[in-house]
Every structure is written in C-alpha cells, then in structure tokens.
Design a protein around this motif. Structure first.
Motif, PDB file in Angstrom:
ATOM      1  N   ARG A 205       0.848  -1.213   0.000  1.00  0.00           N
ATOM      2  CA  ARG A 205       0.000   0.000   0.000  1.00  0.00           C
ATOM      3  C   ARG A 205       0.876   1.254   0.000  1.00  0.00           C
ATOM      4  N   ILE A 206       1.989   1.172   0.741  1.00  0.00           N
ATOM      5  CA  ILE A 206       2.902   2.317   0.783  1.00  0.00           C
ATOM      6  C   ILE A 206       3.482   2.569  -0.607  1.00  0.00           C
ATOM      7  N   ALA A 207       3.862   1.480  -1.263  1.00  0.00           N
ATOM      8  CA  ALA A 207       4.440   1.607  -2.616  1.00  0.00           C
ATOM      9  C   ALA A 207       3.425   2.194  -3.574  1.00  0.00           C
ATOM     10  N   ARG A 208       2.166   1.742  -3.444  1.00  0.00           N
ATOM     11  CA  ARG A 208       1.095   2.252  -4.311  1.00  0.00           C
ATOM     12  C   ARG A 208       0.860   3.738  -4.014  1.00  0.00           C
ATOM     13  N   TRP A 209       0.821   4.090  -2.726  1.00  0.00           N
ATOM     14  CA  TRP A 209       0.603   5.490  -2.355  1.00  0.00           C
ATOM     15  C   TRP A 209       1.710   6.369  -2.940  1.00  0.00           C
ATOM     16  N   ARG A 210       2.936   5.876  -2.847  1.00  0.00           N
ATOM     17  CA  ARG A 210       4.077   6.654  -3.350  1.00  0.00           C
ATOM     18  C   ARG A 210       4.007   6.794  -4.870  1.00  0.00           C
ATOM     19  N   ARG A 211       3.615   5.710  -5.530  1.00  0.00           N
ATOM     20  CA  ARG A 211       3.528   5.797  -6.987  1.00  0.00           C
ATOM     21  C   ARG A 211       2.452   6.796  -7.388  1.00  0.00           C
ATOM     22  N   ASP A 212       1.335   6.741  -6.667  1.00  0.00           N
ATOM     23  CA  ASP A 212       0.219   7.645  -6.995  1.00  0.00           C
ATOM     24  C   ASP A 212       0.613   9.091  -6.781  1.00  0.00           C
ATOM     25  N   ARG A 213       1.307   9.357  -5.683  1.00  0.00           N
ATOM     26  CA  ARG A 213       1.748  10.735  -5.410  1.00  0.00           C
ATOM     27  C   ARG A 213       2.763  11.198  -6.462  1.00  0.00           C
ATOM     28  N   ALA A 214       3.657  10.319  -6.878  1.00  0.00           N
ATOM     29  CA  ALA A 214       4.646  10.669  -7.895  1.00  0.00           C
ATOM     30  C   ALA A 214       3.956  10.969  -9.216  1.00  0.00           C
ATOM     31  N   LEU A 215       2.972  10.158  -9.566  1.00  0.00           N
ATOM     32  CA  LEU A 215       2.245  10.392 -10.828  1.00  0.00           C
ATOM     33  C   LEU A 215       1.495  11.714 -10.758  1.00  0.00           C
ATOM     34  N   GLU A 216       0.803  11.949  -9.622  1.00  0.00           N
ATOM     35  CA  GLU A 216       0.045  13.201  -9.457  1.00  0.00           C
ATOM     36  C   GLU A 216       0.971  14.408  -9.600  1.00  0.00           C
ATOM     37  N   ARG A 217       2.076  14.341  -8.886  1.00  0.00           N
ATOM     38  CA  ARG A 217       3.017  15.480  -8.840  1.00  0.00           C
ATOM     39  C   ARG A 217       3.601  15.722 -10.240  1.00  0.00           C
ATOM     40  N   THR A 218       3.929  14.604 -10.926  1.00  0.00           N
ATOM     41  CA  THR A 218       4.517  14.748 -12.256  1.00  0.00           C
ATOM     42  C   THR A 218       3.498  15.326 -13.224  1.00  0.00           C
ATOM     43  N   ALA A 219       2.269  14.830 -13.145  1.00  0.00           N
ATOM     44  CA  ALA A 219       1.223  15.329 -14.059  1.00  0.00           C
ATOM     45  C   ALA A 219       0.986  16.812 -13.837  1.00  0.00           C
TER      46      ALA A 219
END
Ligand SMILES: Nc1ccccc1-c1cnco1
Length: 241
Positions: A205-219
């Motif tokens: 879940r932590i990995a998923r949360w981090r990926r989601d935040r990275a995608l959001e921030r990059t977008a």
C-alpha cells in the motif's frame, strides 16, 4: 576521470574543493584542475575579448586565446563542454554520457559568449564538443553552469557515492517520474500529521501510495515527463496490492 575548467574567474570554482567532489579528489577518483584563461594571453592587459563583428552590444571572447588554452589542456579523446544559453538543455542523460568520458574540459564563457569558431574548430578536429544549457535563464557566465554539471557528472563516477543505489535518481531516472513527498520524525509537526498509510507497515500500500503521489506530482508539475513516458513502462509504476 580528469575534469578541467578554464575560466577568467578560477576562484569561482574553489567550491569544488568541498563536499563530494572534494572528497573524490582526495581519494584520487577525480583529477580536477582549474585554469585561468588569462594565462594564455600575451598582452600586458591579458585581453580575452573584443568587439563583435557585425556590431552589437557587449564583447565576444577571442578564439585565439581559447585555442591556446584548449590545445594545452585537452587530452586526446577528451570532450569539450561549453556551457551556453543557446545549448541543448542538460539532463541526467547528458550527465550519464559525460560520466563515461576520460576527460572533460569545461570552457566557461563570459560576456556575449565565445567566438563560434572555437566549437567549430574542435568539432572539425574530431573532438566531441557539447554546447549545453542548464536551463532557460540568464547567467553572467559558464562557471555556475559548470559547477552544476560537474556535480551531476562527478557523483556518477564509480566509487564516488557510498551507496550506488542512491544513484538511481528518484526524480529523474528510475521511473521517469518526479519524486513522491517524503516525511520523517516527528510524526506531528505544526499541526500537520504524516499520511497514515506510511505508518501502516503495509509495504504494497505504501508503494502504491508513493507511486500515486509521484504520478500526481509529475502530471501537475511536469506534464512533459508524463508525455515522455513509454506506455510499456507504465506497468513499472503499477504495484500489485
Ligand atoms: N546564461 C549563460 C551565460 C554564459 C554561459 C552559460 C550560460 C547558461 C548556461 N545555462 C544557462 O545559461
């Protein structure tokens, strides 16, 4: 790796004696030499520039002085790096390419730039000449740009940093995304708590949360990086729950 910097303000580069680059020099991982361009002048005033042909404001750095300096400093197989606002924008890919060179010579231009024949002459002689910008803003000279590029390159030289894993830059490398937000103690600060998921101990879940935040921030901040993502890589960001 040998790195030479030629500048009319050699003291500007003294910061390279500190930190990572300084340690690398002491450990013999990096042979860094700074030179004063004026050492290759022959006149009493140690002149390095003159008025531009075709008119216009400012002064241009003379090719003959630069030629004497580069002829003396550049080793066979060495690459010439010319920081310039009109260059290709320097990226981590450039850092990786430069890190594999035996020698880099940074030619720090000032004024309105270096006579264009310098790059032309060395390219015609078979030298790899990279005209690189560190971004779309105006600096007074190539020294600061050289410091940026030397740091980015030097840290990739084998043995430079303790943990090679840290070389896979989170923000510009591993996933082609910007870094996710990071937190440390205290868990609560200024009335702000850290996201609960990071305390859950649930690694997927932590990995998923981090990926989601990275995608959001990059977008949000770098849509160009989203556009550059290879669709085939997209599953790299996907994490099975
Ligand atoms: N503005 C500048 C003036 C002189 C030498 C480099 C630059 C530069 C490099 N990257 C951005 O600007």
């Amino acid at each position: 790796m040998r790195v030479d910097v030629v500048s009319i303000f050699p003291d500007y580069l003294s910061v390279l004696d500190l930190s990572l680059v300084g340690k690398a020099r002491q450990r013999g991982l990096l042979d860094l030499r700074v030179h004063d361009l004026r050492d290759w002048t022959a006149d009493r005033h140690r002149t390095v520039d003159d008025t531009p042909f075709g008119g216009g404001a400012g002064m241009v750095m003379r090719p003959d002085v630069w030629g004497l300096a580069i002829d003396e400093v550049l080793e066979p197989g060495g690459q010439l790096v010319v920081p310039t606002p009109s260059g290709e924008v320097f990226t981590q890919r450039h850092a990786e390419e430069l890190a594999s060179a035996g020698q880099l010579v940074f030619a720090c231009g000032r004024y309105e730039g270096i006579d264009a024949r310098v790059a032309e002459h060395y390219r015609a002689a078979g030298v790899t000449v990279r005209e690189l910008s560190i971004g779309d803003y105006v600096l007074n000279g190539g020294e600061v740009a050289s410091l940026v590029m030397i740091e980015a390159v030097a840290r990739l030289v084998p043995g430079m940093v303790g943990n090679p894993e840290s070389l896979v830059e989170e923000s510009h490398g591993a996933a082609g995304l910007l870094e996710y937000p990071v937190y440390t103690k205290p868990p609560s600060w200024a009335g702000l708590d850290i996201p609960d998921v990071l305390l859950s101990g649930h690694h997927a879940r932590i990995a998923r949360w981090r990926r989601d935040r990275a995608l959001e921030r990059t977008a949000r901040r770098r849509p160009d990086m989203i556009a550059a993502l290879d669709p085939a890589d997209l599953d790299k960001h996907d994490v099975a729950l």
